[in-house]
Design a protein around this motif. Structure first.
Motif: not given
Length: 414
Positions: A242-244, A257-262, A312-313
């Motif tokens: 949740c966030g960057d 990458p397992l996350s995407s910057d918000h 995002e999970v």
């Protein structure tokens, strides 16, 4: 002590230094760096007596490959002087709050943590590390919690997340009983509960808070924090973002990458904000209502419903090719690419001897071990080197890095 690396460059990255965009509007003066381990440490002035810090300090020696990478680079005398005055502190192995328990031994991943105030006036990052925060019993495996929280407007929300989020996640997992965990829903409910606690004003107790909010507004509506959390199980890596801040998996030498910057200008986030009646204004970068440089965060009540706490999970199956997982605040990612970060961590891990056998909570090897050849020493070296690289590339933000060793141990892990 090794000097700061200014010249390490990944295979796909140019040597030009990248100036990170500050989240704040006003210009902050340059202050000495403060290297901390999971806590904020007051600035130590050279003209006063320095208070002894009761924290674990790793050996100044580094693996040969890592040392050469630093020593062979061009280094700033300013950084070198500051490192001499302010001792680098990091947390490696298992966190100090892990109690010895006579439970079934569960494999415990080794890790290293470094958190740095950098060029910011205040330390607003927080790091949470809880190996075996939900211990296994019988056939049920143990789970391990790692989180990085990047506060803005003050450190209160980030510190609250550090203290509470792992407990909330544990409660959600316990509520599942023996049923398979619905990770997406469990993590979404956990983040929603965390945000609800913040909205209820539980972070406004002046005796517990060390941020600036209680001096400015009674409800702390203008304070928030990003949150990137990884729950590591024997067969899965569950990342909630949740966030960057960001989570990057190094698998067989490839950064994933397992996350995407918000970010507010991310197409889907921009559409969501505008559908809710908000606007993204470009003022020193894309900002929600011209204020916040991220579109999701815990807290920030004054920007709801445009800024939301929904994570995002991603659920990733572990494989034998997994090497390490890197969690870090944007103070690192603003100036260091995924590939370069993966390359640095991989170099430090491979410079060590093969990983030691699995450790269990309460074992001697599980509490701050730094013996030569143990993989937690390699993780600590990797976190320190990544932090130095971010500072050498002129990161203007706090920098917090967690490196988790995921390598196969004695054939017992995936």
């Amino acid at each position: 002590m090794a000097e700061i690396c200014c010249g390490f460059v990944g295979e796909t990255e140019s040597t030009a230094a990248v100036e990170a965009t500050s989240k704040k509007h006003r210009r902050l003066e340059l202050l000495p760096f403060k290297f901390v381990a999971d806590v904020a440490v007051p600035l130590l002035e050279t003209g006063r007596k320095k208070r002894k810090l009761d924290l674990y300090s790793p050996s100044s020696s580094m693996p040969r490959d890592c040392s050469n990478a630093v020593e062979n680079s061009n280094c700033s005398k300013e950084f070198d002087d500051e490192l001499e005055r302010n001792k680098v502190l990091s947390l490696s192995g298992d966190s100090s709050d892990v109690e010895a328990k006579d439970e079934v031994a569960q494999e415990c991943p080794k890790f290293g943590v470094t958190s740095v105030c950098g060029r910011r006036r205040d330390m607003e990052d927080a790091v949470s590390v809880h190996p075996s925060f939900r211990e296994g019993t019988g056939t049920s495996p143990g789970f391990h919690f790692f989180g990085v929280f990047d506060g803005h407007g003050g450190s209160i929300v980030a510190m609250k997340c550090k203290d509470r989020l792992h407990q909330i996640v544990k409660e959600e997992l316990d509520a599942c009983g023996g049923e398979p965990v619905e990770w997406k829903h469990a993590m979404e409910r956990s983040f929603a509960s965390m945000d609800a606690e913040v909205q209820q004003g539980s972070v406004n107790d002046p005796k517990k808070s060390n941020g600036r909010c209680d001096l400015q507004t009674p409800k702390c509506d203008a304070v928030g924090s990003t949150a990137v959390v990884a729950v590591v199980t024997p067969d899965k890596i569950v990342v909630s973002n949740c966030g960057d801040s960001r989570a990057v998996l190094c698998r067989n030498g490839v950064a994933t990458p397992l996350s995407s910057d918000h970010k507010p200008d991310r197409p889907d986030e921009l559409a969501r904000i505008e559908a809710a009646g908000g606007r993204v204004i470009y003022w020193d970068g894309a900002r929600v209502l011209g204020v916040l440089a991220m579109s999701r965060a815990i807290g920030d009540n004054y920007l709801k419903p445009y800024v939301i706490p929904d994570p995002e999970v991603t659920v990733t199956e572990r494989t034998a090719e997994d090497e390490c997982l890197i969690l870090a605040s944007d103070g690192l990612w603003d100036v260091v690419s995924n590939d370069t970060a993966c390359g640095v961590a991989r170099m430090c891990l491979r410079s060590q001897k093969p990983p030691s056998p699995p450790c269990s909570p309460g074992s001697d090897s599980a509490v701050g071990s730094s013996s030569a050849g143990s993989s937690d020493k390699a993780c600590s070296d990797a976190a320190i080197l990544l932090t130095k690289l971010a500072l050498a590339r002129h990161s203007t933000d706090n920098v917090s890095v967690v490196v988790i060793d995921l390598r196969k141990r004695g054939g017992s892990s995936p």
